[in-house]
Scaffold this active site. Structure first.
Site: not given
Ligand SMILES: NC(=O)c1ccc[n+]([C@@H]2O[C@H](COP(=O)([O-])OP(=O)(O)OC[C@H]3O[C@@H](n4cnc5c(N)ncnc54)[C@H](O)[C@@H]3O)[C@@H](O)[C@H]2O)c1
Length: 292
Positions: A14, A33, A98, A100, A105, A127, A148, A160, A198
């Site tokens: 994301m 990151d 970051v 979930e 978090k 999410s 969101h 959202e 969702n």
């Molecule tokens: N994937 C989706 O479709 C989607 C949709 C809506 C919301 N979300 C939400 O967005 C959030 C991220 O999801 P995602 O799918 O992008 O996850 P992801 O696993 O693809 O990416 C997460 C990133 O965060 C980095 N990270 C980990 N710890 C960290 C820290 N302390 N500081 C900085 N970066 C850090 C990781 O290295 C990774 O690159 C989650 O809360 C998820 O629920 C995801």
């Protein structure tokens, strides 16, 4: 509050696209990151999306290639990739993206509370996790909210804007305004399990997941039928791979726990894939092979 500078924490599935959305709307954005390789992946995603969007305008003869190149340079120039919090001292709005997990978090929210100015709003792209619980890691729970996006963030219009127990009305309004500033459509939600989208999406997906496992149908056949019917842009198994199976599973488990077996379902095959480290497109394998 007008947002002059934003920050996105987490440059994964994301984060890179969220930073691109901000930059394309003219907002400077820091993209952080934990390792440079993840920052680079996020920046690559932002570049790919920007060039794709502008390339489309060139094709339609709305702009010339030269204008597209110049605009791409401007947009991408607004994204500042980093592995530190050094340039967070003047941000107005942070979007945390970051993984979930509440433990991660919480740690990130405490760090953000320490490095951002007092007026800054700290939001989460979660999410399904509690905004109220994340806000407890900060000294400004009134300036914490959920923000969101949906995958793919550069395409999906909706955001959202989620109200935690301590979120102030001013913060909610600032969230709505910022969503509009970056050309999205905000909807305000209470902190209910699954929020709005969702809960709707998973109630349909759960029926398909349940039937697939009970009847032993090939997931690819289901996706193919749904794709051919044009009822949805893609089937639920391919979508789960693209979103990330860890994220999809977490949302499914959360909804199942909140609303019970009658309404929601946790796909056992998905759980096994996640336990084996196969998270879909981002790891190269899920219900499909992605050949990254
Ligand atoms: N994937 C989706 O479709 C989607 C949709 C809506 C919301 N979300 C939400 O967005 C959030 C991220 O999801 P995602 O799918 O992008 O996850 P992801 O696993 O693809 O990416 C997460 C990133 O965060 C980095 N990270 C980990 N710890 C960290 C820290 N302390 N500081 C900085 N970066 C850090 C990781 O290295 C990774 O690159 C989650 O809360 C998820 O629920 C995801």
């Amino acid at each position: 509050m007008f947002v002059f500078k934003a920050a996105v924490v987490g440059a994964g599935t994301m984060g890179g696209e969220i930073a691109q959305v901000c930059a394309a709307a003219g907002v400077d954005v820091v993209l952080k990151d934990v390792e440079q390789k993840f920052v680079d992946q996020g920046l690559q995603k932002a570049e790919q999306v920007t060039k794709g969007q502008l390339g489309g305008l060139v094709k339609k003869e709305k702009i010339t290639q030269e204008q597209a190149d110049q605009q791409a340079e401007e947009i991408l120039g607004r994204i500042d990739g980093t592995t530190t919090y050094d340039r967070f001292g003047d941000v107005d709005f942070v979007i945390e993206a970051v993984p979930e997990r509440m433990q991660i978090k919480h740690a990130v929210f405490a760090e953000l509370d320490a490095v951002t100015p007092g007026h800054a709003i700290i939001s989460s792209n979660t999410s399904a996790l509690s905004i109220t619980e994340m806000a407890e890691a900060t000294t400004r729970p009134d300036r914490v909210l959920g923000f969101h996006f949906f995958w793919p963030a550069s395409v999906m219009r909706l955001i959202e804007v989620i109200e935690g127990e301590e979120t102030s009305e001013e913060t909610m309004q600032a969230g709505v305004n910022f969503a509009q500033q970056i050309r999205k459509t905000p909807i305000r939600c209470a902190e209910a399990p699954g929020f709005v989208v969702n809960r709707i999406l998973n109630s349909g997906a759960a029926e398909i997941w349940r039937t697939q496992e009970e009847e032993g149908i090939d997931p690819k056949e289901i996706d193919k039928a749904i794709g051919e019917s044009k009822a949805l842009p893609m089937g639920p198994f391919f979508l789960a791979d693209m979103v990330g199976l860890d994220t999809t599973l977490h949302v499914a488990e959360h909804l199942h726990e909140a609303y019970g077996d009658e309404r929601f379902y946790v796909h056992k095959g998905m759980k096994e894939l996640v336990e084996a480290g196969n998270l879909g497109q981002k790891t190269g394998k899920g219900f499909y092979e992605h050949g990254n």
